[in-house]
Design a protein around this motif. Sequence first.
Motif, short mmCIF file in Angstrom:
data_model
loop_
_atom_site.label_atom_id
_atom_site.label_comp_id
_atom_site.label_asym_id
_atom_site.label_seq_id
_atom_site.Cartn_x
_atom_site.Cartn_y
_atom_site.Cartn_z
N SER A 71 0.84 -1.19 0.00
CA SER A 71 0.00 0.00 0.00
C SER A 71 0.88 1.24 0.00
O SER A 71 2.07 1.18 0.31
CB SER A 71 -0.93 0.02 1.22
OG SER A 71 -0.18 0.11 2.43
N THR A 95 0.66 5.99 -0.51
CA THR A 95 -0.10 7.25 -0.40
C THR A 95 0.16 8.09 -1.64
O THR A 95 1.31 8.23 -2.08
CB THR A 95 0.33 8.03 0.85
OG1 THR A 95 0.12 7.22 2.01
CG2 THR A 95 -0.49 9.31 0.98
N GLN A 96 -0.92 8.65 -2.20
CA GLN A 96 -0.76 9.50 -3.37
C GLN A 96 -0.10 10.81 -2.97
O GLN A 96 -0.57 11.54 -2.10
CB GLN A 96 -2.14 9.77 -4.01
CG GLN A 96 -2.04 10.53 -5.33
CD GLN A 96 -3.35 10.55 -6.08
OE1 GLN A 96 -4.12 9.61 -6.02
NE2 GLN A 96 -3.60 11.65 -6.82
N SER A 115 -4.63 10.67 -0.79
CA SER A 115 -5.40 9.45 -0.53
C SER A 115 -4.48 8.24 -0.35
O SER A 115 -3.42 8.13 -0.98
CB SER A 115 -6.38 9.18 -1.67
OG SER A 115 -7.32 10.22 -1.77
N SER A 116 -4.91 7.31 0.50
CA SER A 116 -4.22 6.03 0.65
C SER A 116 -4.67 5.08 -0.46
O SER A 116 -5.84 5.07 -0.84
CB SER A 116 -4.51 5.41 2.01
OG SER A 116 -3.99 4.09 2.09
N THR A 117 -3.74 4.26 -0.93
CA THR A 117 -4.09 3.30 -1.97
C THR A 117 -4.90 2.13 -1.43
O THR A 117 -5.62 1.48 -2.17
CB THR A 117 -2.83 2.73 -2.63
OG1 THR A 117 -2.12 1.92 -1.68
CG2 THR A 117 -1.91 3.84 -3.11
N TYR A 163 -8.14 7.29 -4.22
CA TYR A 163 -6.85 7.17 -4.89
C TYR A 163 -7.05 7.18 -6.40
O TYR A 163 -8.09 6.74 -6.91
CB TYR A 163 -6.15 5.88 -4.45
CG TYR A 163 -4.82 5.65 -5.11
CD1 TYR A 163 -3.78 6.56 -4.96
CD2 TYR A 163 -4.60 4.52 -5.89
CE1 TYR A 163 -2.56 6.35 -5.57
CE2 TYR A 163 -3.37 4.29 -6.50
CZ TYR A 163 -2.36 5.22 -6.34
OH TYR A 163 -1.15 5.01 -6.95
N THR A 210 -11.53 4.73 -2.29
CA THR A 210 -10.49 5.30 -1.44
C THR A 210 -10.14 6.73 -1.81
O THR A 210 -9.45 7.42 -1.06
CB THR A 210 -9.20 4.45 -1.52
OG1 THR A 210 -8.73 4.47 -2.87
CG2 THR A 210 -9.47 3.01 -1.09
N ASN A 235 6.15 -2.20 3.24
CA ASN A 235 5.28 -3.29 2.80
C ASN A 235 5.94 -4.65 3.04
O ASN A 235 7.15 -4.75 3.22
CB ASN A 235 4.93 -3.09 1.32
CG ASN A 235 4.02 -1.88 1.14
OD1 ASN A 235 2.97 -1.78 1.76
ND2 ASN A 235 4.44 -0.94 0.30
N SER A 263 2.83 8.37 -6.34
CA SER A 263 2.60 7.78 -5.02
C SER A 263 3.88 7.19 -4.44
O SER A 263 4.79 6.81 -5.18
CB SER A 263 1.54 6.67 -5.12
OG SER A 263 0.34 7.16 -5.68
#
Length: 377
Positions: free
Chosen positions: A52, A54-55, A76-78, A122, A120, A364, A359
Amino acid sequence: MKTVLVSVSALALGAAAAHAGGVERSTQSVGILFEKGTYVEFSLGSVSPHVSGTQATPIYAPPPAPAGTIAVPAGSSTGNMTDSYVTYSLGFKTALSKNVDVALVLDEPIGADVTYPSGTGYAYAGSTGKISSKAVTAMLRYKLPSNVSLYGGIRGETASGSVSIPLLSNYTMSTNDSTEFGYLVGVAYEKPEIALRVALTYNSEIKHTFDVSENGGPSLPFSTTVPQSVNLEFQTGVAPKTLVFGSVRWREWKAFDITPVGYNMATGGSLVSYDNNTITYTLGIGRKFNEHWSGAVQLGYEKSNGGFAGNLGPTDGYTSVGAGVTYTQDKVKVTMGVSYVMIGDAQTENPSLPGTALSNFTNNHATAFGIKVGYNF
């Protein structure tokens, strides 16, 4: 020592299943050729990745919208854009004579399961991508004097793919199943008294040409090359009942490119491509505890290359650690392994601001569990 070797293969299954480089799901090991007599095995791996980000920058609306019009804002978070999946392999090996062995392996050489959660905010929310494959590899090994052997084989591979990207005017693409062939050749040296074996294998590229549907209608065919690779696998005893093992694997991922004609006309780029080839390293140690039990631990590494990663595969290198145990009873060997993979951070490119990051994907990981059952006749 023999039972320790089974743990090696189970750990390789777990690490390869969660492989972060390219879309690889099989290391194409030739280890089964070196089993004694007639042998059959079945492996199953379950992989749970979490990727995951973040944009970081907005996406701007194309003309005729006024310049500077923001279509998708930053921040936004993916969400987790990778699905869990299961991978498998089935192998059979037998000796035709004192000097000739043959083996047949069924596996999944490449694959991808991508789903960006909807809702989301995204840029790529709701986008999906899938690559499926299966391969059958037939191998023959001929033993020469002085513990040297030569081997080679033919691989038949079937692959297909599909994608959906709402951001690009609800773009969709799907292909037919394409079946093509490649080959492998290799050489090995063994010194049984110290459990030494070194095997060097070349796997050829396989070029697929797909019939394609884009946006619900027929499109022009395109070709994709599943890249060539070179494997160096090794093991040696270092003390009674103790084995060191590992591998070095190079793969030409720069040759892998998915560029449907309609997508290229709309965006000027490739749907999936890689800027770098990969070299993957593994190193481990195995130990036989008693007549029935053995175990092993393994480390894996693939360096990060930097630059931009694809929006359908935002990872860059990895470090992994794995452990496994084998239980042997008469002719049956059961191995279980687990691997934890720390996936390298990556940036994706903003399609409306080329050269800038869309992003940031950080912190991860993936967890893989594997089980293998082997039987000697």
